[in-house]
Scaffold this motif. Structure first.
Motif, PDB file in Angstrom:
ATOM      1  N   GLY A 144      15.993   6.189  16.584  1.00 50.00           N
ATOM      2  CA  GLY A 144      15.453   5.345  15.732  1.00 50.00           C
ATOM      3  C   GLY A 144      15.950   5.913  14.406  1.00 50.00           C
ATOM      4  N   LEU A 145      15.483   5.306  13.455  1.00 48.68           N
ATOM      5  CA  LEU A 145      15.566   5.822  11.985  1.00 48.68           C
ATOM      6  C   LEU A 145      14.966   7.005  11.730  1.00 48.68           C
ATOM      7  N   VAL A 146      13.841   7.275  12.069  1.00 45.68           N
ATOM      8  CA  VAL A 146      12.996   8.409  11.619  1.00 45.68           C
ATOM      9  C   VAL A 146      13.719   9.704  12.515  1.00 45.68           C
ATOM     10  N   ARG A 147      13.902   9.806  13.604  1.00 46.59           N
ATOM     11  CA  ARG A 147      14.441  10.508  14.304  1.00 46.59           C
ATOM     12  C   ARG A 147      15.907  10.974  13.940  1.00 46.59           C
ATOM     13  N   HIS A 175      33.107  17.737  11.464  1.00 47.83           N
ATOM     14  CA  HIS A 175      33.485  17.947  12.854  1.00 47.83           C
ATOM     15  C   HIS A 175      32.676  17.071  13.760  1.00 47.83           C
ATOM     16  N   HIS A 176      32.542  15.647  13.243  1.00 48.63           N
ATOM     17  CA  HIS A 176      31.801  14.604  14.108  1.00 48.63           C
ATOM     18  C   HIS A 176      30.448  14.902  14.537  1.00 48.63           C
ATOM     19  N   MET A 177      29.932  15.743  13.824  1.00 48.85           N
ATOM     20  CA  MET A 177      28.446  16.230  14.421  1.00 48.85           C
ATOM     21  C   MET A 177      27.637  15.199  13.268  1.00 48.85           C
ATOM     22  N   PRO A 178      26.443  14.710  14.016  1.00 53.06           N
ATOM     23  CA  PRO A 178      25.564  13.876  13.265  1.00 53.06           C
ATOM     24  C   PRO A 178      24.907  14.589  11.872  1.00 53.06           C
ATOM     25  N   GLN A 179      24.642  14.130  10.963  1.00 48.68           N
ATOM     26  CA  GLN A 179      24.391  14.564   9.756  1.00 48.68           C
ATOM     27  C   GLN A 179      22.736  14.119   9.608  1.00 48.68           C
ATOM     28  N   LYS A 180      21.874  14.779   8.931  1.00 46.38           N
ATOM     29  CA  LYS A 180      20.584  14.470   8.770  1.00 46.38           C
ATOM     30  C   LYS A 180      20.165  14.178   7.461  1.00 46.38           C
ATOM     31  N   CYS A 191      22.759  11.101   6.890  1.00 43.27           N
ATOM     32  CA  CYS A 191      22.854  10.455   8.309  1.00 43.27           C
ATOM     33  C   CYS A 191      23.355   9.202   8.289  1.00 43.27           C
ATOM     34  N   CYS A 192      23.328   8.210   7.490  1.00 46.95           N
ATOM     35  CA  CYS A 192      23.679   6.765   7.719  1.00 46.95           C
ATOM     36  C   CYS A 192      24.495   6.285   6.625  1.00 46.95           C
ATOM     37  N   VAL A 222      18.278   6.048   2.370  1.00 47.95           N
ATOM     38  CA  VAL A 222      18.953   5.406   3.548  1.00 47.95           C
ATOM     39  C   VAL A 222      18.712   4.158   3.522  1.00 47.95           C
ATOM     40  N   ILE A 223      17.348   3.628   3.336  1.00 44.79           N
ATOM     41  CA  ILE A 223      17.310   2.277   3.427  1.00 44.79           C
ATOM     42  C   ILE A 223      17.936   1.409   2.124  1.00 44.79           C
ATOM     43  N   ARG A 224      17.808   2.005   1.261  1.00 45.45           N
ATOM     44  CA  ARG A 224      18.715   1.381   0.011  1.00 45.45           C
ATOM     45  C   ARG A 224      20.182   1.340   0.456  1.00 45.45           C
ATOM     46  N   ARG A 225      20.460   2.273   0.865  1.00 46.18           N
ATOM     47  CA  ARG A 225      22.143   2.455   1.112  1.00 46.18           C
ATOM     48  C   ARG A 225      22.537   1.262   2.263  1.00 46.18           C
ATOM     49  N   ILE A 226      21.590   1.299   3.360  1.00 44.76           N
ATOM     50  CA  ILE A 226      21.955   0.255   4.359  1.00 44.76           C
ATOM     51  C   ILE A 226      21.716  -1.064   4.032  1.00 44.76           C
ATOM     52  N   SER A 227      20.719  -1.550   3.107  1.00 46.86           N
ATOM     53  CA  SER A 227      20.283  -2.757   2.577  1.00 46.86           C
ATOM     54  C   SER A 227      21.352  -3.377   1.787  1.00 46.86           C
TER      55      SER A 227
END
Length: 124
Positions: A1-4, A32-37, A41-42, A114-119
């Motif tokens: 989810g979003l928070v995780r 290196h394809h690792m998830p960013q936090k 992240c998104c 993140v909310i602003r970017r995705i929206s």
């Protein structure tokens, strides 16, 4: 989810899978394809989060739509207030997801970015 995803609090198996991606897709010099936090992240083109119950999906969609409709006039505080009002709590949020951070948590800065970017990438 979003928070995780934003907090980087993901399962080890997920990180292990990403460690193998350089050999599959080629070397990613930057991450290196690792998830960013955090805010990294998104992308604006994020389309889904996995293991998310319906109530969280609905709340997430609603806040994205609200920010998309008034990107310049909705304040960060209004985003936070709306999310805190509308976001599901346990048990509706599901066993796998994480609840929203405490009101004074610095995680909110990244959540709002993140909310602003995705929206900005959402289509109605």
């Amino acid at each position: 989810g979003l928070v995780r995803t934003i907090t980087g609090n993901v399962d080890q198996w997920y990180l292990n899978k990403h460690q193998q991606l350089d050999s599959i897709f080629g070397i990613d010099e930057r991450y290196h394809h690792m998830p960013q936090k955090g805010a990294l992240c998104c992308s604006k083109d994020t389309i889904s989060f996995h293991y998310v119950e319906a109530a969280e999906n609905i709340a997430f969609w609603n806040i994205l739509q609200k920010v998309k409709q008034q990107p310049d006039s909705i304040s960060d505080e209004q985003i936070k207030k709306t999310m805190r009002q509308d976001w599901p709590q346990r048990p509706e949020i599901g066993a796998y997801a994480h609840p929203l951070p405490a009101s004074q948590s610095p995680v909110w800065n990244d959540m709002i970015k993140v909310i602003r970017r995705i929206s900005s990438g959402v289509t109605s």
